[in-house]
Each structure stands twice: as C-alpha cells, then as structure tokens.
Design an enzyme around this catalytic site. Structure first.
Site, mmCIF file in Angstrom:
data_model
loop_
_atom_site.group_PDB
_atom_site.id
_atom_site.type_symbol
_atom_site.label_atom_id
_atom_site.label_comp_id
_atom_site.label_asym_id
_atom_site.label_seq_id
_atom_site.Cartn_x
_atom_site.Cartn_y
_atom_site.Cartn_z
ATOM 1 N N HIS A 31 1.876 10.690 10.363
ATOM 2 C CA HIS A 31 1.394 10.678 9.016
ATOM 3 C C HIS A 31 1.391 10.704 7.889
ATOM 4 O O HIS A 31 -0.646 10.745 8.195
ATOM 5 C CB HIS A 31 1.339 9.108 9.786
ATOM 6 C CG HIS A 31 1.611 7.912 7.930
ATOM 7 N ND1 HIS A 31 2.147 8.853 6.593
ATOM 8 C CD2 HIS A 31 1.280 6.580 6.942
ATOM 9 C CE1 HIS A 31 2.183 7.826 5.665
ATOM 10 N NE2 HIS A 31 2.075 6.226 6.092
ATOM 11 N N PHE B 94 0.247 1.139 0.848
ATOM 12 C CA PHE B 94 -0.644 0.642 0.200
ATOM 13 C C PHE B 94 -0.903 0.547 -0.906
ATOM 14 O O PHE B 94 -0.507 0.667 -1.899
ATOM 15 C CB PHE B 94 -2.348 0.855 1.357
ATOM 16 C CG PHE B 94 -1.838 1.672 2.667
ATOM 17 C CD1 PHE B 94 -1.285 0.271 3.540
ATOM 18 C CD2 PHE B 94 -3.490 1.730 2.652
ATOM 19 C CE1 PHE B 94 -2.055 1.119 4.972
ATOM 20 C CE2 PHE B 94 -4.076 2.052 4.530
ATOM 21 C CZ PHE B 94 -2.876 1.105 4.901
ATOM 22 N N CYS C 221 1.752 6.633 0.378
ATOM 23 C CA CYS C 221 2.368 6.891 1.253
ATOM 24 C C CYS C 221 3.730 6.764 0.873
ATOM 25 O O CYS C 221 4.073 6.672 1.306
ATOM 26 C CB CYS C 221 2.425 5.971 2.602
ATOM 27 S SG CYS C 221 0.769 6.593 3.474
ATOM 28 N N GLU D 36 10.122 -3.304 8.759
ATOM 29 C CA GLU D 36 10.811 -2.773 7.976
ATOM 30 C C GLU D 36 12.410 -2.625 8.717
ATOM 31 O O GLU D 36 13.755 -2.912 8.373
ATOM 32 C CB GLU D 36 10.710 -0.611 8.265
ATOM 33 C CG GLU D 36 11.550 0.085 8.327
ATOM 34 C CD GLU D 36 11.325 1.616 7.421
ATOM 35 O OE1 GLU D 36 11.563 2.457 7.574
ATOM 36 O OE2 GLU D 36 9.966 1.266 8.434
ATOM 37 N N LYS E 49 8.078 10.155 12.661
ATOM 38 C CA LYS E 49 6.216 10.263 12.198
ATOM 39 C C LYS E 49 5.843 9.962 13.700
ATOM 40 O O LYS E 49 4.919 10.519 14.224
ATOM 41 C CB LYS E 49 5.632 9.317 11.434
ATOM 42 C CG LYS E 49 6.577 9.091 10.130
ATOM 43 C CD LYS E 49 5.180 7.938 9.652
ATOM 44 C CE LYS E 49 5.352 7.922 8.133
ATOM 45 N NZ LYS E 49 6.245 7.908 7.547
ATOM 46 N N HIS F 34 10.673 4.233 7.488
ATOM 47 C CA HIS F 34 8.859 4.826 7.115
ATOM 48 C C HIS F 34 8.286 5.055 8.707
ATOM 49 O O HIS F 34 7.691 5.781 8.871
ATOM 50 C CB HIS F 34 7.793 3.502 6.364
ATOM 51 C CG HIS F 34 6.981 3.609 5.900
ATOM 52 N ND1 HIS F 34 6.757 5.233 5.265
ATOM 53 C CD2 HIS F 34 5.754 2.861 6.361
ATOM 54 C CE1 HIS F 34 5.124 5.507 5.119
ATOM 55 N NE2 HIS F 34 4.757 3.911 5.131
#
Length: 415
Positions: free
Chosen positions: A342, A403, A165, A316, A337, A305
């Site tokens: 996402h 990831f 991502c 975050e 998002k 994010h």
C-alpha cells in the site's frame, strides 16, 4: 463548448516491483511479492519489521549531490517517474505551448522523513536551534508538483491533492477535468510517497493497521484471505501523461487508453473504518460510471482498494455487489496491493498503471497470497487468484479509499 476527450500518452513508475514500467508490468503479471525485511532503518524494536521497499534506487543515478539535497525521497521518486512518463510521451518541447500544460500531483504524507529527521536533530542539538534551509521545501506535499513543473517549464495548472490513500485518484480526476473543460491540453499527474520510515511504521503499528507477519513477509499482504491481519506499507511513484485527444493526435502520439470517468464521495462514518455496507464506495463508483456514460456491464476489470485489512476488504466487496449485482460474476477483480503493498497517496497512480496494462495487453494482474478465502466473501467471484488471466479488457474501474472517509473512483477505457 463540446466536451474534450482525455487520453493517456505516457507512463512511468518507481515502485517495489520495478523502477520502470516494463519491469513493473512483468512482475505484476508473474505475481511477484515486493515485501521483504526493512533495510531503510533498524526495525528490530517495531512490531512490523518488513515493508514493500523500492529496491536498487540510487539518487546519484538521477541527481547530482547538490540537487539531491533539496529533495525528500518522495520528490525524488516523483521526478524519476515523471521523467519516464515524459520520455514515453515523446514531446517536442520546442512546439509545446507550456502555458497550456501543467502538473497535478498527490501525496499522502509528503516529506515525513525529512520532518522526522529535522525534529530529532533539533531535540539533540543543545541550546542553539539548527534547521536546514531545505527543511520546508523538502517536507511540504506540494513541492513534488512544483519541481516537476520547474523541470519542464510547465506553466499551466500546478498543485497537489491530499486525501490520504485516495489522493492519486483525486489528482487524476482533477487532471481529467482540467483538460475536459479547457484549462489545459496536457497534465502530468499521479502521486508519490516515501513511507518506509520510523514515523510511518511506528504510527500505523500503534493503530494496529499493519500486518505483523515478520516470519513471512512475502505472504503478509493477503487481500480477501481469512487470516489477513493488516496492510503492508509500500513506497514509490506512478506518473501518467493525460492529454487532450486532438492535441495528442496532432503530434502523432501513441495512445494507451482513454480516461472517461471519475467519481468521489465521503463515507461520513468513521475516521479510519470504512462504512460497513460500503455506501460511500457505492456512490463513488456510481458517480464514475455516470460521468463516463457507462453501465456496470461495460466494466471488465476492477482494481480494488483491497488493502488486506479485516474490515476494508469485506466492505468493498459488499459495495461491489451492491452496485454490480449478478453482473459482478463476469468481471475480473484483483488487488495488486497483494504484490506492491500500500503506497498510501501514490497507490492509485501505480494501480492506474496496472489498469493501463490490462487494457493494452489483455492481461489482468492477479491477487496473490489468498490461501483461504474469507467466508464473508462470495467464493463465486473471480478474484483472479494466484495467476494473471488473459482476456479482452474494454474498460477498467479503479477504487481508492482514504482515512477520513474519502472515496475516489476512476475509469479507463480502450481507445
């Protein structure tokens, strides 16, 4: 050689909030949710039965039938978004040195639907294996970059970046650096993913990563909310034309903003979970600011994010507080998002367009669906809840994390 400056001269998109930039910007500003029940396949047996799908997209509006057969949906999204960006940049291709122009694109999983369909077809095909001659070029992640370069005859840097991502931000940073250091004068960059399919939904369900609020899809992507239960899959593409400043000025191009810094790092912690104190994210953001020659106080808007996962959102915010300190209270923060979902490898590019909007129009898009703030998140922060906010935006910082512990941060500044 003096460092060359990089500006954005064209933008384009296909995403759950709109199949062009103006529609996307309008829906962002209004706080529209792109989530709805899945239509691409029968999701009745799946734990998650909704997603943020691209709507009203007909490949026949953009490609002839023979051409469309060669392209997986993620490549179709890429080509359409890139076309809007190229038209917006208003190039005279007769005067363009195409050996100095290229494509650096990204995707998280490429043609996964094509891969799934071919494997199912093989399993059901009896004794004679039958595979489409288009299988490999439909599936491989680099093919979108290849087809974009072929369409416009661009012979400069041409490759794809894959970091889950964080892919789009890595691609854009690479594009910025290619222009800065003289390898190209123009790069079409961004990312695309077509992720609403059985494989993606089923596998993320198995990881317990997705929201399962099937009774209320529109409110399911809820960053910072106390009861958030996972992310909502989105799909689409974002495309940006990065151009060397003097090259852009020489042809009289309009300039949206400047691309001034990029940073990247690894959590080196866990294959899916973020570092609980956000140490990798802090390093990524610090590197981006150093690269831009900027201080934390120079940032007015942070596009986080913010995926709506229980661990990720808190980590975050801890990272932001660790780097920005008390100055974070003067900065607008939002997770778009919450609206477009996402988009995996495409998400950074689509969020970069939100940053362009904030700088160009002085409008910070909101975070929607946060009904009850997570008590671990500082209530004094300006999370731009529910409604867009108008302010001068001198510079924006955008985070993407993937990831594998990949972190990438990019900074845009008013020109």
């Amino acid at each position: 050689m003096a460092e060359r400056r990089v500006v954005i001269t064209g933008i384009g998109t296909v995403n759950p909030l709109g199949n062009n930039v103006e529609t996307y910007f309008s829906n962002l500003e209004q706080g529209v949710s792109g989530a709805a029940p899945i239509t691409r396949f029968d999701a009745a047996k799946f734990k998650t039965q909704f997603a943020c799908e691209v709507k009203d997209f007909n490949p026949n509006d953009h490609f002839d039938r023979k051409e469309a057969r060669r392209y997986d949906l993620f490549t179709q999204f890429a080509l359409v978004a890139a076309e809007e960006a190229v038209q917006d940049a208003a190039f005279d291709f007769e005067k363009l040195d195409k050996e100095r122009c290229g494509v650096i694109w990204s995707s998280g999983i490429g043609g996964v639907k094509s891969f799934f369909d071919e494997c199912v077809g093989y399993a059901e095909g009896g004794n004679t294996p039958r595979f489409s001659p288009f299988f490999v070029p439909r599936m491989i992640i680099d093919i979108a970059a290849g087809f974009i370069s072929m369409k416009y005859g661009l012979m400069g840097p041409n490759y794809s970046v894959v970091s889950a991502c964080a892919s789009s931000n890595h691609a854009m940073i690479n594009a910025m650096e290619s222009i800065r250091y003289g390898r190209a004068d123009m790069i079409i960059t961004g990312g695309s993913d077509a992720t609403v399919n059985e494989v993606t939904i089923g596998s993320f369900n198995a990881m317990q990563a997705l929201s399962t609020r099937n009774d209320d899809p529109a409110h399911a992507s809820s960053p910072f909310d106390r009861n958030r239960d996972g992310f909502v899959v989105g799909e689409g593409a974002g495309a940006l034309v990065f151009e060397e400043l003097e090259h852009a000025k020489a042809r009289g191009a309009k300039i949206y903003c400047e691309v001034v810094g990029g940073g990247y790092s690894a959590d080196a912690y866990h294959f899916t979970a973020p570092h609980p104190e956000g140490l990798g994210a802090i390093k990524s953001m610090r590197e981006a600011l150093r690269d831009a020659g900027m201080e934390p106080a120079d940032i007015d808007y942070i596009n986080v994010h913010g995926t709506s996962t229980p661990l990720g959102d808190v980590a975050e915010i801890k990272a932001l507080k660790g780097l920005f300190g008390e100055g974070l209270y003067d900065i607008n923060i939002s997770s778009t998002k919450s609206m477009h979902g996402h988009l995996l490898g495409a998400t950074g590019a689509v969020e970069a367009l939100a940053c362009v909007m904030a700088i160009q129009r002085g409008v910070v898009p909101p975070t929607i669906n946060c009904r009850e703030l997570d008590p671990e998140i500082d209530a004094r922060l300006n999370l731009t809840l529910d409604q867009a906010q108008h302010r001068e935006v001198r510079a924006t910082l955008s985070n993407t994390f993937g990831f594998g512990g990949h972190n990438a941060t990019i900074i845009f500044r008013k020109f």
